[in-house]
Design a protein around this motif. Sequence first.
Motif, short mmCIF file in Angstrom:
data_model
loop_
_atom_site.label_atom_id
_atom_site.label_comp_id
_atom_site.label_asym_id
_atom_site.label_seq_id
_atom_site.Cartn_x
_atom_site.Cartn_y
_atom_site.Cartn_z
N THR A 103 -16.09 0.62 0.35
CA THR A 103 -15.73 1.15 1.70
C THR A 103 -15.36 0.02 2.62
O THR A 103 -15.02 -0.06 3.77
CB THR A 103 -17.16 1.65 2.30
N GLU B 90 -9.96 6.94 6.03
CA GLU B 90 -10.00 6.88 4.74
C GLU B 90 -11.42 7.34 3.82
O GLU B 90 -11.54 7.73 3.01
CB GLU B 90 -9.65 5.53 4.18
N VAL B 91 -12.44 6.63 4.48
CA VAL B 91 -14.05 7.11 4.23
C VAL B 91 -14.04 8.46 4.44
O VAL B 91 -14.65 9.19 3.31
CB VAL B 91 -14.66 6.13 5.10
N ASP C 213 -13.05 -2.44 3.02
CA ASP C 213 -11.80 -2.66 3.41
C ASP C 213 -11.11 -1.20 3.95
O ASP C 213 -9.87 -1.20 4.19
CB ASP C 213 -11.03 -2.98 2.37
N LYS C 214 -11.91 -0.06 3.95
CA LYS C 214 -11.23 1.04 4.39
C LYS C 214 -11.67 1.65 5.80
O LYS C 214 -12.48 1.27 6.23
CB LYS C 214 -12.13 2.32 3.33
N SER C 215 -10.41 2.34 6.34
CA SER C 215 -10.73 2.82 7.57
C SER C 215 -11.59 3.95 7.64
O SER C 215 -11.88 4.55 6.51
CB SER C 215 -9.33 3.33 8.17
N ASP D 217 1.01 -1.38 0.06
CA ASP D 217 0.15 -0.04 -0.02
C ASP D 217 0.84 1.08 0.12
O ASP D 217 1.47 1.45 1.01
CB ASP D 217 -0.80 0.11 1.18
#
Length: 193
Positions: free
Chosen positions: A123, A130-131, A125-127, A40
């Motif tokens: 969304t 991040e969202v 796999d996003k923290s 990443d």
Amino acid sequence: LFLGISAFTWNDRYFEILKNMEIYSNVYKELNANYVDDIDPGEMMKIGIDAMTNSLDPYTNYISEARVENYRISTQGKYEGIGAVIKDVDGEVTVIEALENSPALKAGLKVGDQIKAINGLSTGDKSGEEVLSLFRGVPGTKVEMTVDRPGGKQGMKVRLTREEVSIPNVPHAGMVSDEIAYVTLTTFTANAS
């Protein structure tokens, strides 16, 4: 003579910085191309930056754009985005509040709506940070979400236009009786008084 030595030292230091930036970039490229797992880029850069600042002293820190935005929200009560408060509820990005007169409320988002994708990006796999960064942006720009409404429609497409959103210090105030007032003070910005 002093001027010549000073210029040489500055140019030498500048060359050293450029050379080390090129080495750093080449190491990252090699890791990205040849490492067994996907890397990443944002996380890798964060690790590198944190390692650099941690090697100096406890007072030198890197503050990400998202953290600067959070600081701005907490001190000024304003940000550019859609005006929805979200939370992870049972592994789902869920709307827990839509601010009054916000783009989220105008577009019909409701408390309990589960946001499955933002501009085509899942969304799942996003923290939370991040969202939120996907929600925020320049006022006037568009954002499209895929939303599931529990007990209602699944896979709804909701289109919003980002605006400058003001978070009120006192979202509700009223008289409970002739002698008792109910005032909800939710944030402590400069104009909270």
